[in-house]
Design a protein around this motif. Structure first.
Motif, PDB file in Angstrom:
ATOM      1  N   ARG A 162       7.965  85.178 -22.575  1.00 49.88           N
ATOM      2  CA  ARG A 162       9.206  85.200 -21.797  1.00 49.88           C
ATOM      3  C   ARG A 162       9.436  83.784 -21.304  1.00 49.88           C
ATOM      4  N   MET A 163      10.608  83.254 -21.599  1.00 48.42           N
ATOM      5  CA  MET A 163      10.969  81.876 -21.276  1.00 48.42           C
ATOM      6  C   MET A 163      11.993  81.884 -20.137  1.00 48.42           C
ATOM      7  N   TYR A 164      11.816  80.985 -19.177  1.00 51.48           N
ATOM      8  CA  TYR A 164      12.723  80.846 -18.036  1.00 51.48           C
ATOM      9  C   TYR A 164      13.188  79.392 -17.960  1.00 51.48           C
ATOM     10  N   VAL A 165      14.491  79.194 -17.855  1.00 53.99           N
ATOM     11  CA  VAL A 165      15.063  77.857 -17.676  1.00 53.99           C
ATOM     12  C   VAL A 165      15.852  77.897 -16.370  1.00 53.99           C
ATOM     13  N   THR A 166      15.465  77.058 -15.399  1.00 54.47           N
ATOM     14  CA  THR A 166      16.101  77.046 -14.083  1.00 54.47           C
ATOM     15  C   THR A 166      16.761  75.698 -13.843  1.00 54.47           C
ATOM     16  N   ASN A 167      18.006  75.732 -13.358  1.00 52.62           N
ATOM     17  CA  ASN A 167      18.732  74.516 -13.013  1.00 52.62           C
ATOM     18  C   ASN A 167      18.380  74.098 -11.589  1.00 52.62           C
ATOM     19  N   ALA A 168      17.725  72.952 -11.437  1.00 50.09           N
ATOM     20  CA  ALA A 168      17.388  72.407 -10.120  1.00 50.09           C
ATOM     21  C   ALA A 168      18.246  71.176  -9.823  1.00 50.09           C
ATOM     22  N   ILE A 169      19.410  71.114 -10.451  1.00 48.16           N
ATOM     23  CA  ILE A 169      20.379  70.038 -10.220  1.00 48.16           C
ATOM     24  C   ILE A 169      21.525  70.646  -9.415  1.00 48.16           C
ATOM     25  N   GLU A 170      22.057  69.920  -8.444  1.00 48.48           N
ATOM     26  CA  GLU A 170      23.085  70.489  -7.576  1.00 48.48           C
ATOM     27  C   GLU A 170      24.452  70.594  -8.233  1.00 48.48           C
ATOM     28  N   ASP A 171      24.545  70.310  -9.504  1.00 48.14           N
ATOM     29  CA  ASP A 171      25.766  70.502 -10.291  1.00 48.14           C
ATOM     30  C   ASP A 171      25.485  71.559 -11.346  1.00 48.14           C
ATOM     31  N   ASN A 172      26.563  72.087 -11.912  1.00 44.41           N
ATOM     32  CA  ASN A 172      26.397  72.998 -13.041  1.00 44.41           C
ATOM     33  C   ASN A 172      25.894  72.226 -14.253  1.00 44.41           C
ATOM     34  N   ILE A 173      25.069  72.874 -15.072  1.00 41.10           N
ATOM     35  CA  ILE A 173      24.685  72.326 -16.361  1.00 41.10           C
ATOM     36  C   ILE A 173      24.992  73.387 -17.415  1.00 41.10           C
ATOM     37  N   VAL A 174      25.208  72.940 -18.641  1.00 40.46           N
ATOM     38  CA  VAL A 174      25.423  73.851 -19.756  1.00 40.46           C
ATOM     39  C   VAL A 174      24.174  73.806 -20.620  1.00 40.46           C
ATOM     40  N   VAL A 175      23.694  74.983 -21.011  1.00 39.38           N
ATOM     41  CA  VAL A 175      22.478  75.109 -21.811  1.00 39.38           C
ATOM     42  C   VAL A 175      22.813  75.901 -23.074  1.00 39.38           C
ATOM     43  N   HIS A 176      22.386  75.378 -24.201  1.00 42.95           N
ATOM     44  CA  HIS A 176      22.495  76.102 -25.463  1.00 42.95           C
ATOM     45  C   HIS A 176      21.093  76.176 -26.047  1.00 42.95           C
ATOM     46  N   VAL A 177      20.624  77.398 -26.352  1.00 43.74           N
ATOM     47  CA  VAL A 177      19.271  77.596 -26.872  1.00 43.74           C
ATOM     48  C   VAL A 177      19.366  78.213 -28.258  1.00 43.74           C
ATOM     49  N   VAL A 178      18.643  77.615 -29.191  1.00 48.42           N
ATOM     50  CA  VAL A 178      18.589  78.125 -30.554  1.00 48.42           C
ATOM     51  C   VAL A 178      17.164  77.975 -31.061  1.00 48.42           C
ATOM     52  N   GLY A 179      16.767  78.880 -31.946  1.00 47.10           N
ATOM     53  CA  GLY A 179      15.417  78.794 -32.492  1.00 47.10           C
ATOM     54  C   GLY A 179      15.239  79.725 -33.655  1.00 47.10           C
ATOM     55  N   GLN A 180      13.992  79.845 -34.070  1.00 51.53           N
ATOM     56  CA  GLN A 180      13.642  80.689 -35.197  1.00 51.53           C
ATOM     57  C   GLN A 180      14.061  82.132 -34.948  1.00 51.53           C
ATOM     58  N   GLY A 181      14.021  82.560 -33.694  1.00 56.92           N
ATOM     59  CA  GLY A 181      14.382  83.925 -33.347  1.00 56.92           C
ATOM     60  C   GLY A 181      15.873  84.145 -33.201  1.00 56.92           C
ATOM     61  N   GLY A 182      16.676  83.115 -33.394  1.00 57.75           N
ATOM     62  CA  GLY A 182      18.117  83.265 -33.309  1.00 57.75           C
ATOM     63  C   GLY A 182      18.739  82.421 -32.223  1.00 57.75           C
ATOM     64  N   ASP A 183      20.044  82.482 -32.171  1.00 56.25           N
ATOM     65  CA  ASP A 183      20.836  81.713 -31.219  1.00 56.25           C
ATOM     66  C   ASP A 183      20.959  82.512 -29.924  1.00 56.25           C
ATOM     67  N   GLN A 184      20.485  81.955 -28.822  1.00 55.38           N
ATOM     68  CA  GLN A 184      20.580  82.624 -27.520  1.00 55.38           C
ATOM     69  C   GLN A 184      21.918  82.337 -26.839  1.00 55.38           C
ATOM     70  N   GLY A 185      22.709  81.448 -27.425  1.00 59.93           N
ATOM     71  CA  GLY A 185      24.055  81.174 -26.916  1.00 59.93           C
ATOM     72  C   GLY A 185      24.106  80.098 -25.857  1.00 59.93           C
ATOM     73  N   ASN A 186      25.344  79.819 -25.424  1.00 62.45           N
ATOM     74  CA  ASN A 186      25.608  78.853 -24.355  1.00 62.45           C
ATOM     75  C   ASN A 186      25.630  79.566 -23.016  1.00 62.45           C
ATOM     76  N   ARG A 187      25.073  78.919 -22.020  1.00 63.09           N
ATOM     77  CA  ARG A 187      25.114  79.426 -20.650  1.00 63.09           C
ATOM     78  C   ARG A 187      25.445  78.272 -19.720  1.00 63.09           C
TER      79      ARG A 187
END
Length: 135
Positions: free
Chosen positions: A29-54
């Motif tokens: 189980r993977m967790y990505v947390t934004n610790a920046i006081e602005d919004n960030i955009v995250v796109h995750v892709v890998g062997q298991g498929g595209d997790q999309g933009n958040r």
């Protein structure tokens, strides 16, 4: 020596039988947390498929679960204003494994203004977090 080899072989085979997918070695189980006081955009892709933009607001989290097989990888693409960084989130170089293949392993990523940090426990920062990359 022969008895030890058979024991290791039986445990290895048992771990493959217990896994939800016959080709899965263990669950992550993977967790990505934004610790920046602005919004960030995250796109995750890998062997298991595209997790999309958040779009992650400050202190918000993006998480997903996957089965680890030989060669499993995930990469993240991150945008913070005009800054961009693409990094490996999971591969053979990222150590997020506590040694117990019978329970779900966890990997925590903390995205900060000074860079990208990871740890296999959600400890208080800075503690034993590992810096992986900078912006």
């Amino acid at each position: 020596m022969n008895l030890m080899f058979h024991g290791v072989l039986i445990l290895t085979m048992l771990s493959f039988c217990i896994a939800s997918n016959p080709n899965t070695i263990y669950a992550m189980r993977m967790y990505v947390t934004n610790a920046i006081e602005d919004n960030i955009v995250v796109h995750v892709v890998g062997q298991g498929g595209d997790q999309g933009n958040r779009t992650l607001a400050f202190n918000s989290e993006f998480d997903w679960k996957f089965g680890v097989k030989i060669g499993t990888y995930y990469k993240g693409e991150f945008w913070w204003g005009s800054k961009f960084q693409s990094i490996s989130l999971f591969n053979g170089q990222i150590y997020c494994f506590d040694g117990d293949i019978f329970r779900v392993q966890r990997c925590y990523w903390l995205i900060r203004p000074d860079g990208f940090w990871y740890h296999f426990r959600n400890d208080t920062f800075p503690g034993n977090w590992n810096k992986f990359a900078t912006w």
